[in-house]
Design a protein around this motif. Structure first.
Motif, PDB file in Angstrom:
ATOM      1  N   LYS A   1       0.816  -1.221   0.000  1.00 44.92           N
ATOM      2  CA  LYS A   1       0.000   0.000   0.000  1.00 44.92           C
ATOM      3  C   LYS A   1       0.847   1.268   0.000  1.00 44.92           C
ATOM      4  O   LYS A   1       0.304   2.374  -0.009  1.00 44.92           O
ATOM      5  CB  LYS A   1      -0.923  -0.012   1.216  1.00 44.92           C
ATOM      6  N   GLY A   2       2.171   1.104   0.040  1.00 44.79           N
ATOM      7  CA  GLY A   2       3.037   2.268   0.038  1.00 44.79           C
ATOM      8  C   GLY A   2       3.143   2.962   1.373  1.00 44.79           C
ATOM      9  O   GLY A   2       3.653   4.084   1.468  1.00 44.79           O
ATOM     10  N   ARG A   3       2.688   2.301   2.431  1.00 47.12           N
ATOM     11  CA  ARG A   3       2.773   2.907   3.766  1.00 47.12           C
ATOM     12  C   ARG A   3       4.099   2.605   4.446  1.00 47.12           C
ATOM     13  O   ARG A   3       4.371   3.102   5.538  1.00 47.12           O
ATOM     14  CB  ARG A   3       1.614   2.415   4.643  1.00 47.12           C
ATOM     15  N   ALA A   4       4.925   1.771   3.806  1.00 50.43           N
ATOM     16  CA  ALA A   4       6.263   1.460   4.311  1.00 50.43           C
ATOM     17  C   ALA A   4       7.247   1.525   3.159  1.00 50.43           C
ATOM     18  O   ALA A   4       6.900   1.236   2.005  1.00 50.43           O
ATOM     19  CB  ALA A   4       6.294   0.083   4.966  1.00 50.43           C
ATOM     20  N   PHE A   5       8.463   1.905   3.476  1.00 49.29           N
ATOM     21  CA  PHE A   5       9.505   2.109   2.463  1.00 49.29           C
ATOM     22  C   PHE A   5      10.112   0.801   1.986  1.00 49.29           C
ATOM     23  O   PHE A   5      10.256   0.564   0.782  1.00 49.29           O
ATOM     24  CB  PHE A   5      10.579   3.012   3.051  1.00 49.29           C
ATOM     25  N   ALA A   6      10.479  -0.066   2.929  1.00 50.49           N
ATOM     26  CA  ALA A   6      11.211  -1.286   2.568  1.00 50.49           C
ATOM     27  C   ALA A   6      10.981  -2.359   3.612  1.00 50.49           C
ATOM     28  O   ALA A   6      10.517  -2.084   4.732  1.00 50.49           O
ATOM     29  CB  ALA A   6      12.703  -0.993   2.415  1.00 50.49           C
ATOM     30  N   LEU A   7      11.333  -3.587   3.234  1.00 56.01           N
ATOM     31  CA  LEU A   7      11.054  -4.761   4.062  1.00 56.01           C
ATOM     32  C   LEU A   7      12.075  -5.844   3.750  1.00 56.01           C
ATOM     33  O   LEU A   7      12.452  -6.024   2.594  1.00 56.01           O
ATOM     34  CB  LEU A   7       9.644  -5.277   3.728  1.00 56.01           C
ATOM     35  N   TYR A   8      12.504  -6.561   4.771  1.00 52.63           N
ATOM     36  CA  TYR A   8      13.329  -7.745   4.517  1.00 52.63           C
ATOM     37  C   TYR A   8      12.760  -8.936   5.266  1.00 52.63           C
ATOM     38  O   TYR A   8      12.085  -8.781   6.270  1.00 52.63           O
ATOM     39  CB  TYR A   8      14.797  -7.485   4.890  1.00 52.63           C
ATOM     40  N   PRO A   9      12.954 -10.203   4.692  1.00 62.23           N
ATOM     41  CA  PRO A   9      13.757 -10.562   3.518  1.00 62.23           C
ATOM     42  C   PRO A   9      12.915 -11.245   2.442  1.00 62.23           C
ATOM     43  O   PRO A   9      12.862 -12.473   2.376  1.00 62.23           O
ATOM     44  CB  PRO A   9      14.735 -11.578   4.116  1.00 62.23           C
ATOM     45  N   PRO A  10      12.222 -10.525   1.565  1.00 60.16           N
ATOM     46  CA  PRO A  10      11.428 -11.206   0.531  1.00 60.16           C
ATOM     47  C   PRO A  10      12.308 -11.915  -0.491  1.00 60.16           C
ATOM     48  O   PRO A  10      13.443 -11.499  -0.749  1.00 60.16           O
ATOM     49  CB  PRO A  10      10.660 -10.052  -0.126  1.00 60.16           C
ATOM     50  N   TYR A  11      11.768 -12.995  -1.057  1.00 58.11           N
ATOM     51  CA  TYR A  11      12.395 -13.624  -2.208  1.00 58.11           C
ATOM     52  C   TYR A  11      11.997 -12.837  -3.464  1.00 58.11           C
ATOM     53  O   TYR A  11      11.063 -12.039  -3.449  1.00 58.11           O
ATOM     54  CB  TYR A  11      11.947 -15.073  -2.351  1.00 58.11           C
ATOM     55  N   HIS A  12      12.694 -13.078  -4.550  1.00 55.46           N
ATOM     56  CA  HIS A  12      12.446 -12.350  -5.789  1.00 55.46           C
ATOM     57  C   HIS A  12      11.218 -12.929  -6.477  1.00 55.46           C
ATOM     58  O   HIS A  12      11.271 -14.004  -7.070  1.00 55.46           O
ATOM     59  CB  HIS A  12      13.667 -12.439  -6.702  1.00 55.46           C
ATOM     60  N   ARG A  13      10.084 -12.240  -6.383  1.00 54.62           N
ATOM     61  CA  ARG A  13       8.822 -12.684  -6.958  1.00 54.62           C
ATOM     62  C   ARG A  13       8.152 -11.527  -7.696  1.00 54.62           C
ATOM     63  O   ARG A  13       7.121 -11.010  -7.274  1.00 54.62           O
ATOM     64  CB  ARG A  13       7.897 -13.206  -5.847  1.00 54.62           C
ATOM     65  N   PRO A  14       8.733 -11.071  -8.820  1.00 54.42           N
ATOM     66  CA  PRO A  14       8.184  -9.893  -9.507  1.00 54.42           C
ATOM     67  C   PRO A  14       6.773 -10.106 -10.054  1.00 54.42           C
ATOM     68  O   PRO A  14       5.993  -9.155 -10.118  1.00 54.42           O
ATOM     69  CB  PRO A  14       9.194  -9.641 -10.629  1.00 54.42           C
ATOM     70  N   ALA A  15       6.434 -11.319 -10.456  1.00 55.64           N
ATOM     71  CA  ALA A  15       5.099 -11.552 -11.005  1.00 55.64           C
ATOM     72  C   ALA A  15       4.036 -11.447  -9.915  1.00 55.64           C
ATOM     73  O   ALA A  15       2.976 -10.846 -10.115  1.00 55.64           O
ATOM     74  CB  ALA A  15       5.035 -12.921 -11.678  1.00 55.64           C
ATOM     75  N   GLU A  16       4.305 -12.028  -8.742  1.00 55.90           N
ATOM     76  CA  GLU A  16       3.332 -12.006  -7.657  1.00 55.90           C
ATOM     77  C   GLU A  16       3.314 -10.674  -6.917  1.00 55.90           C
ATOM     78  O   GLU A  16       2.305 -10.311  -6.308  1.00 55.90           O
ATOM     79  CB  GLU A  16       3.619 -13.125  -6.644  1.00 55.90           C
ATOM     80  N   ARG A  17       4.431  -9.923  -6.977  1.00 55.67           N
ATOM     81  CA  ARG A  17       4.527  -8.658  -6.239  1.00 55.67           C
ATOM     82  C   ARG A  17       5.029  -7.554  -7.171  1.00 55.67           C
ATOM     83  O   ARG A  17       6.151  -7.070  -7.032  1.00 55.67           O
ATOM     84  CB  ARG A  17       5.471  -8.821  -5.040  1.00 55.67           C
ATOM     85  N   PRO A  18       4.213  -7.140  -8.120  1.00 53.44           N
ATOM     86  CA  PRO A  18       4.658  -6.129  -9.078  1.00 53.44           C
ATOM     87  C   PRO A  18       4.891  -4.759  -8.455  1.00 53.44           C
ATOM     88  O   PRO A  18       5.453  -3.875  -9.100  1.00 53.44           O
ATOM     89  CB  PRO A  18       3.510  -6.086 -10.103  1.00 53.44           C
ATOM     90  N   TRP A  19       4.474  -4.594  -7.226  1.00 52.40           N
ATOM     91  CA  TRP A  19       4.630  -3.321  -6.509  1.00 52.40           C
ATOM     92  C   TRP A  19       5.938  -3.260  -5.718  1.00 52.40           C
ATOM     93  O   TRP A  19       6.134  -2.345  -4.920  1.00 52.40           O
ATOM     94  CB  TRP A  19       3.443  -3.128  -5.558  1.00 52.40           C
ATOM     95  N   MET A  20       6.850  -4.210  -5.958  1.00 50.87           N
ATOM     96  CA  MET A  20       8.086  -4.276  -5.179  1.00 50.87           C
ATOM     97  C   MET A  20       9.311  -4.230  -6.079  1.00 50.87           C
ATOM     98  O   MET A  20       9.365  -4.884  -7.112  1.00 50.87           O
ATOM     99  CB  MET A  20       8.117  -5.576  -4.345  1.00 50.87           C
ATOM    100  N   ASP A  21      10.312  -3.438  -5.673  1.00 50.79           N
ATOM    101  CA  ASP A  21      11.656  -3.478  -6.235  1.00 50.79           C
ATOM    102  C   ASP A  21      12.568  -4.189  -5.237  1.00 50.79           C
ATOM    103  O   ASP A  21      12.243  -4.298  -4.048  1.00 50.79           O
ATOM    104  CB  ASP A  21      12.187  -2.063  -6.497  1.00 50.79           C
ATOM    105  N   TYR A  22      13.744  -4.636  -5.728  1.00 57.04           N
ATOM    106  CA  TYR A  22      14.599  -5.472  -4.888  1.00 57.04           C
ATOM    107  C   TYR A  22      16.033  -4.956  -4.841  1.00 57.04           C
ATOM    108  O   TYR A  22      16.568  -4.459  -5.834  1.00 57.04           O
ATOM    109  CB  TYR A  22      14.623  -6.911  -5.430  1.00 57.04           C
ATOM    110  N   SER A  23      16.653  -5.131  -3.692  1.00 55.58           N
ATOM    111  CA  SER A  23      18.092  -4.928  -3.570  1.00 55.58           C
ATOM    112  C   SER A  23      18.820  -6.087  -4.241  1.00 55.58           C
ATOM    113  O   SER A  23      18.193  -7.060  -4.676  1.00 55.58           O
ATOM    114  CB  SER A  23      18.498  -4.870  -2.101  1.00 55.58           C
ATOM    115  N   ARG A  24      20.113  -6.005  -4.321  1.00 57.26           N
ATOM    116  CA  ARG A  24      20.880  -7.180  -4.723  1.00 57.26           C
ATOM    117  C   ARG A  24      20.681  -8.245  -3.648  1.00 57.26           C
ATOM    118  O   ARG A  24      20.316  -7.953  -2.502  1.00 57.26           O
ATOM    119  CB  ARG A  24      22.356  -6.840  -4.888  1.00 57.26           C
ATOM    120  N   PRO A  25      20.879  -9.535  -3.967  1.00 55.26           N
ATOM    121  CA  PRO A  25      20.688 -10.585  -2.954  1.00 55.26           C
ATOM    122  C   PRO A  25      21.573 -10.354  -1.723  1.00 55.26           C
ATOM    123  O   PRO A  25      22.723  -9.941  -1.837  1.00 55.26           O
ATOM    124  CB  PRO A  25      21.091 -11.866  -3.697  1.00 55.26           C
TER     125      PRO A  25
END
Length: 276
Positions: free
Chosen positions: A80-104
């Motif tokens: 919802k854009g109420r938080a800046f960042a979160l750890y530790p998601p796996y790389h799932r761009p299709a399921e979470r199109p609203w997320m960008d990722y750091s390097r692993p």
């Protein structure tokens, strides 16, 4: 000379008065995924926290605060854009199109754990083909079984997927026979089993009731950034670039390896393989 020194001091103080203070940043983390990410009271703990604290110390432009939350709630805040960042998601761009990722940041190993009595009934070790009709446990909020055969069997009702809120809950369900198998990171499962054993949760049974099944894949944890509400986080790209550079340095210097090695020494329990 005296006037010159006073003038130089005045210049230094003037420059210091114009120095920008660090940008305050709040990052969410999973409160229930030990040893990787968990909470003690209101404090963040775990392997990712240890790595990222070292990284953030090399980013003096930012003062980072880490706030633990239940995983599903933390994901919703990011979505919802109420938080800046979160750890530790796996790389799932299709399921979470609203997320960008750091390097692993770190690589985890997903493994199937089974009740021993269930493992003995399987026709072979093939996953997921040999697991038809079983109740498979996962933790809420995790999307970590990308295997196409597994997803097809779920869609056809040939497997039942059951969610628990965290490792201890899911392992307790497995222990009590409410699950047939449980899939999660090997290090996290062994870490929690040792604590359940120490706490007397497993009674006198020890680990005779559980066996380690097939290793599925490796998954890499990241710091995930929201794509929503960008005006609230104008520093996002700078923060992302700085963190990626620091993480690269930490890996090259062996810092991440040394932190991980400390955690691997925490537990001493070992499971036998399914031996099917």
């Amino acid at each position: 000379m005296h006037r010159l020194l006073i003038g130089l001091l005045a210049c230094v103080l003037h420059a210091g008065s114009w120095a920008s203070p660090p940008i305050e940043v709040t990052i969410l983390c999973d409160a229930g995924y030990p040893p990787y990410s968990y909470a003690e009271g209101y404090q963040a703990r775990g392997l990712y926290q240890d790595i990222l604290r070292v990284a953030f110390a090399r980013m003096p432009e930012y003062r980072v605060h880490i706030r633990p939350l239940p995983w599903a709630r933390a994901l919703a805040e990011l979505a919802k854009g109420r938080a800046f960042a979160l750890y530790p998601p796996y790389h799932r761009p299709a399921e979470r199109p609203w997320m960008d990722y750091s390097r692993p940041i770190l690589r985890e190993k997903l493994v199937v754990f089974l009740r021993a009595e269930v493992a003995r009934t399987l026709p072979d070790e093939r996953f997921p083909q040999a697991y038809g009709g079983l109740r498979i446990g996962q933790n809420s909020g995790f999307i970590n079984i990308p295997d196409q055969d597994y997803q097809r069997m779920l869609a056809r009702g040939e497997l039942q997927q059951v969610y628990g809120k965290d490792n201890r809950t899911s392992l307790a369900m497995l222990y009590r026979g409410r699950l047939d198998a449980y899939i999660n990171d090997r290090r996290a499962v062994l870490w929690e089993l040792e604590r359940m054993h120490s706490d007397g949760v497993l009674g006198d049974n020890g680990l005779s009731w559980i066996v380690e099944g097939p290793w599925l894949t490796g998954e890499e944890g990241h710091l995930g950034y929201t794509r929503r509400n960008p005006q609230a986080y104008p520093y996002k790209e700078d923060f992302k670039q700085r963190l990626d550079a620091v993480l690269t340095d930490l890996e090259r210097e062996g810092v991440i390896y040394r932190i991980v090695s400390r955690y691997d020494a925490i537990y001493a329990l070992h499971l036998r393989s399914a031996g099917i």
